[in-house]
Design an enzyme around this catalytic site. Structure first.
Site, PDB file in Angstrom:
ATOM      1  CG  ASP A   4      -2.066  -0.875   1.177  1.00  0.00           C
ATOM      2  OD1 ASP A   4      -2.096  -1.744   0.277  1.00  0.00           O
ATOM      3  OD2 ASP A   4      -2.957  -0.750   2.041  1.00  0.00           O
ATOM      4  CG  HIS A  13      -3.700   7.200   2.975  1.00  0.00           C
ATOM      5  ND1 HIS A  13      -3.907   7.063   4.338  1.00  0.00           N
ATOM      6  CD2 HIS A  13      -3.328   5.975   2.547  1.00  0.00           C
ATOM      7  CE1 HIS A  13      -3.658   5.824   4.709  1.00  0.00           C
ATOM      8  NE2 HIS A  13      -3.306   5.130   3.633  1.00  0.00           N
ATOM      9  CG  HIS A  45       2.307  -0.033   4.349  1.00  0.00           C
ATOM     10  ND1 HIS A  45       2.071  -0.937   5.355  1.00  0.00           N
ATOM     11  CD2 HIS A  45       1.169   0.683   4.199  1.00  0.00           C
ATOM     12  CE1 HIS A  45       0.825  -0.773   5.808  1.00  0.00           C
ATOM     13  NE2 HIS A  45       0.265   0.207   5.119  1.00  0.00           N
TER      14      HIS A  45
HETATM   15 NI    NI Z   1      -2.657   3.162   3.290  1.00  0.00          NI
END
Ligand code: NI
Length: 377
Positions: A204, A258, A343
C-alpha cells in the site's frame, strides 16, 4: 349727669352689642375648630368592610385594590415561565397576579367601596412555545458473512422524523417517525477456496522511493503481488506504474490522498476513487485507507465498478520495521486465501524490502501459491 347717663346708656348698649357679636364669633370659631378637628379624623376613621378571598376585612375606606391584595394576600404571586416539561425557566415572568373586584378584573389603583368582593389569585404560568423540525433518521448497517472482500447487498435509505421541541429550552416534546429508515446490508466474503492454499502479497501507499526495491525483491523470488496505489503519487510516477504492471503485478486503487473516506462527502469519495482510477489506468479493487469504510463508501465504489478489499494478515511493517517481526506475524496469521498487508510508500521501508524474500520463502515452503488479489476471487 348727661354724660353719665349717656355713658350709662351707651355703655350697656355698647356692652350689649359687643356681647351678641362676641357670641356669634365665638360659636363660629368653635364650630370651625370642631370641623377642622373632626373632619380629617372622621375621614380617617371611616372604614368599610370588604370580602377578600372569602375573608371579611375591615379596611380604611377608598383603599386601593392592589394595596389590599398585596397586604392581605401576600401569598398571591405572578406566574412563571415554564419549559415544555414544566420546569421553571424564570420565576415571575408569567402573567401578573390577578385581582377581581365584584367578579370584574380590576386595576391595582381602583379604590374599594364598602361591600366589595375581592378575589386575588396567582398569575398564570407561561408555557414556552413549540417548534417543529424535520430530521433524517440515519440507516443502520447490517453485515453478512466474513472475509476481506466487501460488497453492498442492500442499499440503505435514511428515514425521516418530525420533532417537536421547546422554543427556548430545545427540550424534546414529541417525535414522530414519518418514514422509517431501511437498513443497508454489507456482504463480506473470503478468498478461501476449498483445497487451495493461495496467498496474496499486497503493498500500500506507493508508488514511492521504496517501490523499486520491492519490485526487485519480488522479481528475485518470481513472486506476484498487488499494489494499492495512491493516485496523488501515481500521477507523478507513471514510469513506476508501468514498471509494476510490466512485471506482471496487479495495480489497484488506494484513493487519491489517503483520507478517511467515511468523513468525506459522496462527491469527494467519488473523486478520490475516479482520479486514482484515471492515474492507474483503471482498477477493480479499492482498499479504503485505514481500512475505514461504511455502506455509503461501498455503495459509491460499487457504482464505479469497484469492490472493496481489506486484508487478513497485518504485518505491521509500518510500526515495527523489523523483518523478524514481519515474518512472525505472517506465520501467525496466514491461512488459505490470505491477503497480506505491507507497504512500499511512506517512510523508510527498507525492512519491508528485507522481509520479502523470507516471507515468500516461508509461504512457498508452507505449500502456499502466491497470486494477486484479482485471482483470489
Ligand atoms: Ni494506506
Amino acid at each position: 349727669m348727661v354724660a353719665t347717663n349717656e355713658a350709662a346708656f351707651t355703655r350697656p348698649r355698647v356692652r350689649g352689642s359687643r356681647g351678641r357679636l362676641g357670641g356669634l364669633v365665638s360659636a363660629s370659631l368653635f364650630l370651625a375648630l370642631v370641623a377642622l378637628f373632626l373632619l380629617p379624623t372622621a375621614h380617617a376613621n371611616v372604614r368599610i368592610i370588604a370580602q377578600v378571598n372569602g375573608q371579611l376585612l375591615t379596611i380604611p375606606a377608598s383603599s386601593a385594590t392592589g394595596a389590599v391584595a398585596s397586604e392581605y394576600l401576600a401569598l398571591a404571586r405572578p406566574g412563571s415561565k415554564l419549559d415544555i416539561t414544566g420546569d421553571v425557566v424564570s420565576i415571575g415572568e408569567g402573567s401578573p397576579v390577578k385581582t377581581e373586584v365584584n367578579a370584574t378584573p380590576a386595576a391595582a389603583d381602583l379604590p374599594l367601596a364598602d361591600g366589595s368582593v375581592v378575589t386575588v389569585s396567582h398569575g398564570d404560568n407561561l408555557l414556552e412555545g413549540l417548534v417543529k423540525k424535520t430530521e433524517t433518521i440515519p440507516f443502520q448497517t447490517a453485515s453478512q458473512g466474513s472475509g476481506a472482500f466487501v460488497r453492498l447487498v442492500h442499499n440503505g435509505t435514511p428515514g425521516e422524523k418530525t420533532i417537536y421541541q421547546g422554543k427556548f429550552s430545545h427540550k424534546q416534546a414529541a417525535v414522530f417517525t414519518i418514514t422509517p429508515p431501511e437498513n443497508a446490508v454489507l456482504g463480506h466474503s473470503s478468498a478461501a477456496k476449498p483445497g487451495q492454499k493461495l496467498a496474496a502479497l499486497t503493498f500500500d501507499d506507493g508508488p514511492g522511493k521504496w517501490t523499486q526495491g520491492v519490485l526487485d525483491a519480488l522479481a528475485a523470488k518470481e513472486a506476484p503481488a498487488t499494489f494499492f496505489i495512491l493516485g496523488s503519487s501515481a500521477a507523478h510516477n507513471q514510469a513506476l506504474i508501468h514498471k509494476i504492471k510490466a512485471a506482471g503485478h496487479e495495480v489497484e486503487n488506494h484513493s487519491w490522498s489517503h483520507p478517511i473516506l467515511t468523513q468525506l462527502s459522496d462527491d469527494e469519495v467519488r473523486r478520490e476513487i475516479s482520479r486514482t482510477d484515471a492515474a492507474i489506468g483503471g482498477g477493480r479493487f479499492l482498499r479504503p485507507p485505514y481500512g475505514t469504510y461504511d455502506a455509503t463508501v461501498v455503495s459509491i465504489a460499487q457504482s464505479m465498478g469497484y469492490r472493496l478489499v481489506l486484508w487478513t494478515v497485518d504485518t505491521l511493517d509500518w510500526k515495527h520495521r523489523d523483518p523478524d517481526s514481519i515474518l512472525s506475524l505472517v506465520k501467525e496469521q496466514t491461512k488459505p486465501g490470505a491477503i497480506i498487508l505491507m507497504h512500499d510508500g511512506g517512510v523508510d521501508r527498507s525492512q519491508t524490502v528485507a522481509a520479502i524474500p523470507r516471507v515468500v520463502d516461508w509461504l512457498l515452503q508452507s505449500g502456499y501459491s502466491l497470486t494477486t488479489v484479482e485471482n483470489l476471487l
